[in-house]
Design a protein around this motif. Structure first.
Motif: not given
Ligand code: PLP
Length: 385
Positions: A78, A175, A199-200
């Motif tokens: 992310g 984002d 990822t989330k």
């Molecule tokens: C976790 C997160 C990211 C980064 O994602 P990764 O896959 O861990 O690099 C970016 N923006 C927000 C708002 C996040 O919570």
């Protein structure tokens, strides 16, 4: 079709193989049909695996359609989805305006890396709307939003900012991980690049790191893809497959997490120890009107304040929890809790919170068990003092 239906259909193969799911297509080499076609790259012909194969196309197509965009780039995290969109939108001599509540590592990228390439960053107060027009200068090339913002859940008036920026020829990037591109549609609100940490919630099972950028129109997509390819960014097909698989159940997972989070927030609000709750879907959130206007639902990520608690007390609370884990991701099936201090990173505006700020990511457990766990934490603190 509604999103719930779309999530079950997006990215599926439309051919006569009868496969419900796309194949995991691994490969670097793509053979040319003939010697004369070797250097002939018509649109759509894959000449090399780095551009992504069938599985990547399925995920890119699904995310593009879900967001109503023109095209999608996949990234290995992310964070990289944020950095790619910034790289696509800027050039030396320019300036980025960034909300003071953005994800910490993106702030770090702007101040330690973009600065090396002659792109400055100015941070702005996170609760911002059309008045951002006053901050835009001839150097401003991109505006970076995150709404609700990491840790503090402050919100921007996204369509108002997107409109002012478009009028002045400035690219907007959001984002949008909190909404997962599902409960808010930033491109429909006028934003140029919608960035996701897959990822989330898209991954949803804490076993995947991946990101995506979806572009609003063809010109923005060309710009994004040119940058992506020039840097040689690539993601593995197995990861793309996992992300696509996560999409299938994302709607019900998010809805369940959101419902549980509101139940738990309501329970917290009734506790004597607890101060402000920072959950955009609650009417006591300062930006709740923006949430109601721009979002169709929430997720399980929110924070609450506990006046009078120092770090040692927060640690005591967290150490007593048995169901919540302590860790930095969110959006997975398992609930997580951290204590945090957004003020450590902010530069433009002070973020005042009273005592401790505890952030919860509510997963798929029974809310009763999570409430009992939080009660265990409060009791441990009470027994100690
Ligand atoms: C976790 C997160 C990211 C980064 O994602 P990764 O896959 O861990 O690099 C970016 N923006 C927000 C708002 C996040 O919570």
């Amino acid at each position: 079709m509604k999103d719930d239906t779309k999530l079950t259909r997006l990215g599926r193969p439309h051919d006569d193989r009868g496969q419900v799911n796309p194949s995991v297509a691994r490969g670097s080499t793509m053979l040319a049909p003939s010697a004369s076609a070797l250097y002939d790259f018509p649109p759509g012909r894959k000449h090399y695996g780095r551009v992504g194969l069938e599985t990547h196309d399925a995920l890119r197509g699904a995310l593009t359609e879900l967001q109503g965009g023109a095209g999608c780039a996949l990234t290995s995290s992310g964070l990289m989805a944020n950095t790619l969109s910034i790289l696509a939108a800027t050039e030396a001599g320019g300036e980025v305006l960034a909300a003071d509540c953005i994800y910490g590592p993106v702030r770090n990228f702007l101040t330690t890396q973009m600065s090396r390439y002659g792109v400055r960053t100015r941070f702005f107060a996170p609760q911002m709307g059309a008045e951002i027009g006053d901050l835009i200068t001839d150097e401003t090339q991109a505006i970076l939003l995150e709404s609700p913002g990491s840790l503090t859940m402050e919100m921007q008036d996204v369509p108002a900012i997107a409109k002012v920026a478009r009028d002045k020829g400035v690219i907007t990037i959001i984002d949008d991980t909190w909404s997962a591109g599902l409960t808010m549609k930033p491109l429909q609100l006028g934003v140029d690049y919608a960035v996701q940490a897959l990822t989330k919630y898209v991954g949803g099972h804490s076993d995947l790191l991946m990101g995506a950028v979806v572009a609003r129109d063809d010109a923005l997509f060309q710009r994004l893809q040119t940058t992506e390819r020039a840097f040689g960014f690539h993601t593995g097909p197995d990861d793309a497959y996992l992300a696509l698989r996560g999409l299938r159940s994302m709607g019900v997972r998010m809805q369940r997490s959101a419902e549980s989070s509101l139940t738990i927030a309501e329970w917290l609000a009734a506790r004597a120890e607890v101060g402000a709750i920072r959950h955009p879907a609650r009417s006591d959130h300062p930006d709740h009107a923006l949430f109601k206007r721009d979002f169709s639902g929430a997720c399980g990520l929110f924070a609450f304040e506990v006046p009078g608690w120092d770090i040692a007390t927060s640690e005591h609370f967290l150490d007593a929890l048995e169901v919540f884990g302590m860790g930095f991701s969110w959006g997975g099936y398992e609930s997580l809790a951290i204590h945090c201090d957004p003020q450590l990173k902010r530069t433009k505006t002070a973020h005042k919170h009273d005592g401790a700020l505890i952030r919860l990511s509510i997963g798929l457990e029974a809310p009763e068990d999570l409430i009992a766990d939080l009660e265990r934490g409060f009791m441990a603190v009470a027994d100690r003092s």
